[in-house]
Write an enzyme that holds these catalytic residues in place. Structure first.
Site: not given
Length: 125
Positions: A55, A62, A68
């Site tokens: 993960s 931005e 995951h």
């Protein structure tokens, strides 16, 4: 109608087990995806699970890219959220599809922070 951002939610299937289970490779792909889209990388955090899976998040000026992975299923859940007009989240998604060696990607874009233009009132002068 104006919006603050674009959020692409991608279901990435048929990926290489070895790639999805390699934290360094996943991190590198995610950072490069952000850069290929024209984003400015700020922070990077990734975690390797046992017995498998990764993960992580790449924080960009931005907004962010997140992932995951389920290497045993050849699957990754990916989010690419960008604000402003300069960065295209689809450029990042296309790069990730190629680098994860995905067989199939299902993705949709959600417009975030829809801002209506100001109401103008007619005034007789």
């Amino acid at each position: 109608m104006n919006a603050l951002g674009r959020h692409v939610l991608a279901e990435v299937y048929g990926c290489s087990f070895e790639i999805l289970n390699d934290i360094d490779r996943v991190e590198e792909i995610m950072v490069q995806a952000a850069l290929k889209a024209g984003a400015e990388v700020r922070e990077v955090v990734f975690h390797k699970f046992s017995p498998q899976g990764v993960s992580g998040v790449v924080v960009i000026s931005e907004s962010h890219l997140a992932i995951h992975t389920w290497p045993e299923l050849g699957y990754a859940a990916v989010d690419v959220f960008t604000c402003g007009e300069r960065v295209n989240p689809w450029d990042a998604c296309n790069y990730m599809k190629e680098m994860f060696e995905a067989e199939h990607v299902e993705a949709r874009e959600v417009t975030r922070g829809i801002i209506e233009p100001p109401q103008r009132t007619a005034v007789n002068i």
